[in-house]
Design an enzyme around this catalytic site. Structure first.
Site, PDB file in Angstrom:
ATOM      1  N   LYS A  13       2.530   2.542  65.042  1.00 47.83           N
ATOM      2  CA  LYS A  13       1.571   1.430  65.002  1.00 47.83           C
ATOM      3  C   LYS A  13       1.672   0.677  63.672  1.00 47.83           C
ATOM      4  O   LYS A  13       1.708  -0.547  63.639  1.00 47.83           O
ATOM      5  CB  LYS A  13       0.135   1.941  65.190  1.00 47.83           C
ATOM      6  N   ARG A 127       7.530  11.577  57.651  1.00 48.90           N
ATOM      7  CA  ARG A 127       7.061  10.299  57.099  1.00 48.90           C
ATOM      8  C   ARG A 127       6.819  10.418  55.600  1.00 48.90           C
ATOM      9  O   ARG A 127       6.310  11.421  55.106  1.00 48.90           O
ATOM     10  CB  ARG A 127       5.754   9.870  57.769  1.00 48.90           C
ATOM     11  N   ARG A 160       1.402  12.012  53.087  1.00 51.67           N
ATOM     12  CA  ARG A 160      -0.045  11.914  53.301  1.00 51.67           C
ATOM     13  C   ARG A 160      -0.674  13.295  53.445  1.00 51.67           C
ATOM     14  O   ARG A 160      -0.084  14.185  54.046  1.00 51.67           O
ATOM     15  CB  ARG A 160      -0.318  11.104  54.573  1.00 51.67           C
TER      16      ARG A 160
HETATM   17  P1  AP5 Z   1       3.978   4.945  61.584  1.00 53.84           P
HETATM   18  O1  AP5 Z   1       4.266   3.499  61.799  1.00 53.84           O
HETATM   19  O2  AP5 Z   1       3.431   5.354  60.264  1.00 53.84           O
HETATM   20  O3  AP5 Z   1       3.051   5.499  62.787  1.00 53.84           O
HETATM   21  P2  AP5 Z   1       1.507   5.290  63.085  1.00 53.84           P
HETATM   22  O4  AP5 Z   1       1.368   5.159  64.561  1.00 53.84           O
HETATM   23  O5  AP5 Z   1       0.944   4.174  62.257  1.00 53.84           O
HETATM   24  O6  AP5 Z   1       0.983   6.710  62.642  1.00 53.84           O
HETATM   25  P3  AP5 Z   1      -0.309   7.204  61.852  1.00 53.84           P
HETATM   26  O7  AP5 Z   1      -0.116   8.672  61.649  1.00 53.84           O
HETATM   27  O8  AP5 Z   1      -0.571   6.353  60.636  1.00 53.84           O
HETATM   28  O9  AP5 Z   1      -1.422   6.955  62.896  1.00 53.84           O
HETATM   29  P4  AP5 Z   1      -2.764   7.623  62.906  1.00 53.84           P
HETATM   30  O10 AP5 Z   1      -3.392   6.840  64.000  1.00 53.84           O
HETATM   31  O11 AP5 Z   1      -2.798   9.086  63.062  1.00 53.84           O
HETATM   32  O12 AP5 Z   1      -3.310   7.430  61.405  1.00 53.84           O
HETATM   33  P5  AP5 Z   1      -4.284   6.368  60.737  1.00 53.84           P
HETATM   34  O13 AP5 Z   1      -3.751   6.083  59.386  1.00 53.84           O
HETATM   35  O14 AP5 Z   1      -4.565   5.233  61.657  1.00 53.84           O
HETATM   36  O15 AP5 Z   1       5.311   5.762  61.928  1.00 53.84           O
HETATM   37  C1  AP5 Z   1       5.357   7.168  61.781  1.00 53.84           C
HETATM   38  C2  AP5 Z   1       6.732   7.591  61.223  1.00 53.84           C
HETATM   39  O16 AP5 Z   1       7.726   7.353  62.206  1.00 53.84           O
HETATM   40  C3  AP5 Z   1       7.163   6.799  59.981  1.00 53.84           C
HETATM   41  O17 AP5 Z   1       7.871   7.652  59.134  1.00 53.84           O
HETATM   42  C4  AP5 Z   1       8.079   5.687  60.547  1.00 53.84           C
HETATM   43  O18 AP5 Z   1       9.066   5.285  59.605  1.00 53.84           O
HETATM   44  C5  AP5 Z   1       8.702   6.408  61.750  1.00 53.84           C
HETATM   45  N1  AP5 Z   1       8.947   5.520  62.888  1.00 53.84           N
HETATM   46  C6  AP5 Z   1       8.167   4.496  63.320  1.00 53.84           C
HETATM   47  N2  AP5 Z   1       8.705   3.930  64.422  1.00 53.84           N
HETATM   48  C7  AP5 Z   1       9.832   4.639  64.702  1.00 53.84           C
HETATM   49  C8  AP5 Z   1      10.828   4.543  65.732  1.00 53.84           C
HETATM   50  N3  AP5 Z   1      10.766   3.603  66.694  1.00 53.84           N
HETATM   51  N4  AP5 Z   1      11.841   5.443  65.717  1.00 53.84           N
HETATM   52  C9  AP5 Z   1      11.912   6.413  64.745  1.00 53.84           C
HETATM   53  N5  AP5 Z   1      11.014   6.530  63.731  1.00 53.84           N
HETATM   54  C10 AP5 Z   1       9.980   5.653  63.717  1.00 53.84           C
HETATM   55  O19 AP5 Z   1      -5.644   7.201  60.633  1.00 53.84           O
HETATM   56  C11 AP5 Z   1      -5.746   8.315  59.781  1.00 53.84           C
HETATM   57  C12 AP5 Z   1      -7.116   8.952  59.938  1.00 53.84           C
HETATM   58  O20 AP5 Z   1      -8.141   7.991  59.584  1.00 53.84           O
HETATM   59  C13 AP5 Z   1      -7.520   9.406  61.340  1.00 53.84           C
HETATM   60  O21 AP5 Z   1      -7.019  10.697  61.638  1.00 53.84           O
HETATM   61  C14 AP5 Z   1      -9.050   9.383  61.243  1.00 53.84           C
HETATM   62  O22 AP5 Z   1      -9.519  10.491  60.537  1.00 53.84           O
HETATM   63  C15 AP5 Z   1      -9.318   8.156  60.385  1.00 53.84           C
HETATM   64  N6  AP5 Z   1      -9.527   6.923  61.167  1.00 53.84           N
HETATM   65  C16 AP5 Z   1      -8.697   5.840  61.193  1.00 53.84           C
HETATM   66  N7  AP5 Z   1      -9.196   4.887  61.993  1.00 53.84           N
HETATM   67  C17 AP5 Z   1     -10.358   5.389  62.494  1.00 53.84           C
HETATM   68  C18 AP5 Z   1     -11.325   4.872  63.409  1.00 53.84           C
HETATM   69  N8  AP5 Z   1     -11.193   3.665  63.976  1.00 53.84           N
HETATM   70  N9  AP5 Z   1     -12.382   5.650  63.714  1.00 53.84           N
HETATM   71  C19 AP5 Z   1     -12.531   6.870  63.175  1.00 53.84           C
HETATM   72  N10 AP5 Z   1     -11.652   7.421  62.297  1.00 53.84           N
HETATM   73  C20 AP5 Z   1     -10.579   6.677  61.955  1.00 53.84           C
END
Ligand code: AP5
Length: 225
Positions: A13, A127, A160
């Site tokens: 994402k 990552r 992270r």
């Molecule tokens: P990356 O692009 O970083 O993936 P992502 O989907 O953004 O993954 P996240 O782990 O950041 O998502 P998340 O939803 O768990 O975390 P968030 O920060 O939102 O890609 C991942 C890896 O793969 C990278 O190394 C990249 O280079 C590689 N990659 C990407 N595409 C690829 C491809 N096509 N092929 C191969 N490799 C690839 O949230 C963190 C925490 O915040 C949550 O757990 C929660 O506690 C809190 N939080 C956030 N939003 C909310 C909300 N709305 N409500 C409540 N709590 C919330």
């Protein structure tokens, strides 16, 4: 353009959000990033949200909704935005729709980037993030050129705190229980586009971009009529 990115942790994402933002000139709003910045800055809510994040749990809906509302009221969001990591629960999705409808707007499309749970764990483990600009790398698929430093700004790369295998597994469970219903929510009125996320980053982007070009064209035809 008002878009939402859905998908398992590690689906890509953040990676796709950055590319869409760059091409279409709209802000990429990641709630995960907003929360990590609040923790790093020692902001009042920092310790509270940190306790949820490190356990792999969601922060309370009211807090997430408040953070997003604040961000969406900034001037750079006037022409649109991409939300990454929000909505993550059905109450968040309903709150967003209610907020937008007051201004005669809506979420135009939610993209569900699909990968398997095994792929998610693997990507999260490999990552690395820039401690300065937040750029995202992968030890195999998207390596930084220098060792442990960011290509764009030279910042140190780090892992992270919620990217341990144990927390990642917990995040996947939380996703299936609390966020997967949001995919269904958007599918009910045709606002869902599923994308195969297990392809090279550029191919995933080409798929999303192709869809967005059609969306932009149909909007400009609508405006012209
Ligand atoms: P990356 O692009 O970083 O993936 P992502 O989907 O953004 O993954 P996240 O782990 O950041 O998502 P998340 O939803 O768990 O975390 P968030 O920060 O939102 O890609 C991942 C890896 O793969 C990278 O190394 C990249 O280079 C590689 N990659 C990407 N595409 C690829 C491809 N096509 N092929 C191969 N490799 C690839 O949230 C963190 C925490 O915040 C949550 O757990 C929660 O506690 C809190 N939080 C956030 N939003 C909310 C909300 N709305 N409500 C409540 N709590 C919330």
């Amino acid at each position: 353009m008002r878009l939402v990115l859905l998908g398992l942790p590690g689906a890509g994402k953040g990676t796709q959000g950055e590319q869409i933002a760059e091409k279409y000139g709209i802000p990429h709003i990641s709630t995960g990033r907003i929360i990590r910045e609040a923790i790093a800055s020692g902001d009042g809510v920092g310790p509270l949200v940190d306790s949820y994040i490190t356990k792999g749990e969601l922060i309370p809906d009211e807090l997430a909704i408040q953070m997003v509302y604040e961000r969406l009221s900034k001037p750079d969001c006037k022409e649109g935005w991409i939300l990454d990591g929000f909505p993550r629960t059905v109450p968040q999705a309903i709150a967003l729709d209610q907020r937008l409808v007051q201004s005669g707007l809506d979420v135009q499309m939610a993209f569900d980037i699909r990968i398997s749970q095994g792929e998610a764990i693997d990507r999260i483990a490999k990552r690395r993030m820039c401690s300065n600009c937040g750029a995202v790398y992968h030890l195999k698929h998207y390596r930084a050129k220098g060792k442990g430093v960011c290509d764009s700004c030279g910042g140190d790369l780090y892992r992270r705190s919620d990217d341990t295998e144990e927390t990642a597994r917990k995040r996947l469970t939380v996703y299936m229980m609390q966020t997967h219903p949001v995919v269904h929510y958007y599918s009910l009125d045709g606002r869902l586009y599923s994308v195969d996320g297990v392809r090279p980053i550029d191919d995933v982007f080409a798929d999303i971009d192709h869809y967005l070009q059609r969306l932009t064209k149909s909007n400009s035809v609508g405006e012209a009529q």
